[in-house]
Scaffold this active site. Structure first.
Site, PDB file in Angstrom:
ATOM      1  CE  LYS A  22      41.950  49.309  38.914  1.00  0.00           C
ATOM      2  NZ  LYS A  22      42.156  47.867  38.753  1.00  0.00           N
ATOM      3  CG  ASN A  23      43.669  48.258  35.009  1.00  0.00           C
ATOM      4  OD1 ASN A  23      43.613  48.077  36.209  1.00  0.00           O
ATOM      5  ND2 ASN A  23      42.673  47.951  34.185  1.00  0.00           N
ATOM      6  CB  CYS A 126      36.300  37.905  40.290  1.00  0.00           C
ATOM      7  SG  CYS A 126      36.298  38.411  38.601  1.00  0.00           S
ATOM      8  NE  ARG A 131      39.345  38.811  35.509  1.00  0.00           N
ATOM      9  CZ  ARG A 131      39.514  40.058  35.942  1.00  0.00           C
ATOM     10  NH1 ARG A 131      38.823  40.490  36.958  1.00  0.00           N
ATOM     11  NH2 ARG A 131      40.372  40.855  35.367  1.00  0.00           N
ATOM     12  CG  ASP A 316      38.241  47.265  32.307  1.00  0.00           C
ATOM     13  OD1 ASP A 316      37.611  46.216  32.529  1.00  0.00           O
ATOM     14  OD2 ASP A 316      39.449  47.414  32.607  1.00  0.00           O
ATOM     15  NE  ARG A 408      39.696  46.192  43.425  1.00  0.00           N
ATOM     16  CZ  ARG A 408      39.483  45.403  42.361  1.00  0.00           C
ATOM     17  NH1 ARG A 408      38.335  44.819  42.195  1.00  0.00           N
ATOM     18  NH2 ARG A 408      40.438  45.210  41.485  1.00  0.00           N
TER      19      ARG A 408
HETATM   20  C1  UD1 Z   1      43.060  43.231  32.687  1.00  0.00           C
HETATM   21  C2  UD1 Z   1      42.556  44.463  33.411  1.00  0.00           C
HETATM   22  C3  UD1 Z   1      41.036  44.437  33.489  1.00  0.00           C
HETATM   23  C4  UD1 Z   1      40.437  44.287  32.091  1.00  0.00           C
HETATM   24  C5  UD1 Z   1      41.048  43.096  31.367  1.00  0.00           C
HETATM   25  C6  UD1 Z   1      40.620  42.971  29.907  1.00  0.00           C
HETATM   26  C7  UD1 Z   1      44.341  44.971  34.964  1.00  0.00           C
HETATM   27  C8  UD1 Z   1      44.804  45.025  36.362  1.00  0.00           C
HETATM   28  N1  UD1 Z   1      43.117  44.488  34.741  1.00  0.00           N
HETATM   29  O1  UD1 Z   1      42.679  42.106  33.457  1.00  0.00           O
HETATM   30  O2  UD1 Z   1      40.598  45.653  34.079  1.00  0.00           O
HETATM   31  O3  UD1 Z   1      39.047  44.083  32.187  1.00  0.00           O
HETATM   32  O4  UD1 Z   1      42.491  43.187  31.376  1.00  0.00           O
HETATM   33  O5  UD1 Z   1      40.922  44.140  29.229  1.00  0.00           O
HETATM   34  O6  UD1 Z   1      45.027  45.414  34.059  1.00  0.00           O
HETATM   35  N2  UD1 Z   1      42.238  34.416  30.262  1.00  0.00           N
HETATM   36  C9  UD1 Z   1      42.419  33.050  30.126  1.00  0.00           C
HETATM   37  N3  UD1 Z   1      43.534  32.501  30.698  1.00  0.00           N
HETATM   38  C10 UD1 Z   1      44.479  33.239  31.357  1.00  0.00           C
HETATM   39  C11 UD1 Z   1      44.281  34.631  31.465  1.00  0.00           C
HETATM   40  C12 UD1 Z   1      43.151  35.185  30.901  1.00  0.00           C
HETATM   41  O7  UD1 Z   1      41.605  32.360  29.541  1.00  0.00           O
HETATM   42  O8  UD1 Z   1      45.467  32.662  31.837  1.00  0.00           O
HETATM   43  C13 UD1 Z   1      41.014  35.043  29.680  1.00  0.00           C
HETATM   44  C14 UD1 Z   1      40.146  35.727  30.741  1.00  0.00           C
HETATM   45  O9  UD1 Z   1      39.308  34.804  31.391  1.00  0.00           O
HETATM   46  C15 UD1 Z   1      39.382  36.725  29.899  1.00  0.00           C
HETATM   47  C16 UD1 Z   1      40.417  37.120  28.821  1.00  0.00           C
HETATM   48  O10 UD1 Z   1      41.408  36.097  28.838  1.00  0.00           O
HETATM   49  O11 UD1 Z   1      38.287  36.087  29.294  1.00  0.00           O
HETATM   50  C17 UD1 Z   1      41.063  38.458  29.057  1.00  0.00           C
HETATM   51  O12 UD1 Z   1      41.580  38.510  30.381  1.00  0.00           O
HETATM   52  P1  UD1 Z   1      42.927  39.310  30.727  1.00  0.00           P
HETATM   53  O13 UD1 Z   1      43.263  40.201  29.583  1.00  0.00           O
HETATM   54  O14 UD1 Z   1      43.956  38.354  31.190  1.00  0.00           O
HETATM   55  O15 UD1 Z   1      42.437  40.179  31.957  1.00  0.00           O
HETATM   56  P2  UD1 Z   1      43.315  40.675  33.183  1.00  0.00           P
HETATM   57  O16 UD1 Z   1      44.740  40.853  32.769  1.00  0.00           O
HETATM   58  O17 UD1 Z   1      43.016  39.843  34.362  1.00  0.00           O
END
Ligand code: UD1
Length: 431
Positions: A22-23, A126, A131, A316, A408
């Site tokens: 999915k990811n 969430c 996030r 995850d 999901r």
């Molecule tokens: C993706 C995965 C999710 C997984 C996560 C971490 C998908 C669809 N989802 O989520 O399943 O748990 O990676 O491996 O692929 N952050 C910031 N600022 C930003 C963006 C992120 O501070 O602009 C922080 C987040 O709050 C979190 C960390 O960075 O603490 C990692 O998040 P991120 O890797 O961005 O997660 P997702 O891409 O949303």
């Protein structure tokens, strides 16, 4: 709302076919916005997020054809999806979609790069943490975009197009790396992404983008160099296997004391998870596109884990491993460094008899002799599946409520587990 009932205590034996990731599939689908030509993806998983994102892409003007048939809203039953974004007719990603699935916000970079504007809902908080989107926003601003937050939306324009920039992330972010990577492919000049995420799903996206004509160096490292090109082309691409589904079923084998062969995947994708399982008492036999996992000893040992960006232990897979540690001998310290609030499963596991104490970002799990079934509530995708795993090991009946989270991300979960001997059924509430 559906629930799942499990009568636990049965060792699982059999084979499980792992679905496409999915990811990985979600960003690959979004990449279709970067070209007027058709992108065909194969090995898509049948999960709700795929149809939610298909709806979003259609909303932007894409034509979606699933298994040769034009895809209507809500369809998620095909393996092969062709997406054609000949014209972008709408640049808004509405709250109703992005709130349900944060990956919807990935359209911002591609829309800006392709048509110079995007209005994308902030995903909001969430269950697992705040996030934020700051890394996506500041990166795109460094590439020349102007972004205002108005009424809960990121309103982005790039009147002079996007141009290359040197961007250093202060936190490793999978989503921000994907968003900027896609945007940079059509930006003018060179972009460097430093401290980029190295997850296998990023490598899958890089492979696809290269096949579409992008010029990218640094795959598998934390420094990506992207030289912008004038246009990208259509292609066909097979989605990689789901490493989180792989790891989850590996734990199902070990937690029940059974033996499962996982097909269409590889041990290399889940190396950090298997290392912990082997230390805990599992046995693994690897083949090229499959592996067999079983529990070697009668009792398991507690093992400490700390979640980290890839190649570290995946966040995850934190909840699932905690479920296993609840019945291991000794204690296991589980530290979550990626999300600030990812212990929602702790009170639910405790309802099954687990002994867990949370201290800030760490949870101390003291193993108990056995779990006992109880009604529990699913809170997010991975927390839900940790309750399924605990239910498979517990004595008596566990009923997991609010299982829509599971749908999901896990394809035919009950069917795959039942085929290995689990006593599991979905109870439809009809409402
Ligand atoms: C993706 C995965 C999710 C997984 C996560 C971490 C998908 C669809 N989802 O989520 O399943 O748990 O990676 O491996 O692929 N952050 C910031 N600022 C930003 C963006 C992120 O501070 O602009 C922080 C987040 O709050 C979190 C960390 O960075 O603490 C990692 O998040 P991120 O890797 O961005 O997660 P997702 O891409 O949303």
């Amino acid at each position: 709302m559906d629930s799942i009932a499990i009568r636990g205590g049965k060792p699982l034996h059999g084979k499980i076919e792992i679905s496409g990731a999915k990811n990985a599939a979600l960003p690959l689908m979004v990449a279709s916005l970067l070209t007027e030509e058709t992108l065909t993806l194969t090995n898509l998983p049948h999960v709700a997020d795929i149809s939610t994102l298909t709806n979003l892409l259609c909303h932007h003007g894409s034509l979606a054809v699933m298994n040769g048939q034009q895809s209507g809203a809500g369809s998620s039953s095909g393996r092969t999806l062709s997406l054609t974004a000949r014209d972008i007719t709408n640049t808004e990603a509405p709250y109703d979609i992005v709130r349900k699935m944060r990956a919807g916000a990935l359209v911002m970079g591609p829309l800006l790069a392709r048509v110079g504007k995007a209005r994308v809902s902030l995903p909001g908080g969430c269950a697992i943490g705040t996030r934020p989107m700051n890394l996506h926003i500041t990166g795109l601003e460094q590439m020349g975009a102007e972004i205002d937050i108005v009424g809960g939306y990121m309103e982005a324009t790039a009147p002079n197009g996007l141009f290359g920039a040197e961007i250093r992330f202060d936190t490793v972010s999978v989503g921000a790396t994907e968003n900027l990577l896609m945007a940079a492919c059509l930006a003018e000049g060179e972009t460097v992404l430093e401290n980029a995420a190295r997850e296998p799903e990023i490598s899958d996206l890089i492979k696809l983008l290269r096949q579409m004509g992008a010029d990218i160096d640094g795959e598998g490292t934390d420094r990506l160099l992207i030289r912008g090109v004038d246009r990208l082309y259509g292609t066909e691409y097979r989605v990689m296997p789901d490493r989180i589904e792989t790891g989850t079923y590996a734990i199902a084998a070990v937690i029940t004391g059974g033996e499962i062969e996982l097909l269409n995947t590889s041990a290399d994708l889940v190396r950090s998870v298997l290392d912990v399982l082997i230390e805990a008492g599992a046995d693994v036999t690897e083949s090229k596109n499959s592996f067999i996992i079983s529990r070697k000893s009668k009792r398991l040992n507690g093992v400490d884990i700390m979640t980290l960006p890839y190649p570290g232990y995946p966040t995850d897979m934190q909840a699932q491993m905690m479920a296993l540690m609840t019945i291991a001998d000794g204690a296991a310290m589980i530290t979550e460094t990626i999300f600030e609030n990812r212990f929602m499963h702790v009170p639910e596991l405790s309802r099954l008899g687990a002994n867990i104490t949370v201290h800030g970002h760490s949870a101390l799990v003291r193993g108990v002799d056995h779990l006992v079934g109880a009604p529990v509530m699913a809170t997010d995708l991975r927390a839900s599946v940790s309750l399924v795993l605990a239910g498979l090991a517990a004595e008596g009946e566990t009923v997991i409520n609010r299982v829509y989270h599971l749908d999901r991300g896990y394809e035919r979960l009950e069917e795959k587990l039942a085929a290995c001997g689990a006593d599991i059924e979905r109870i439809s509430s009809g409402g």
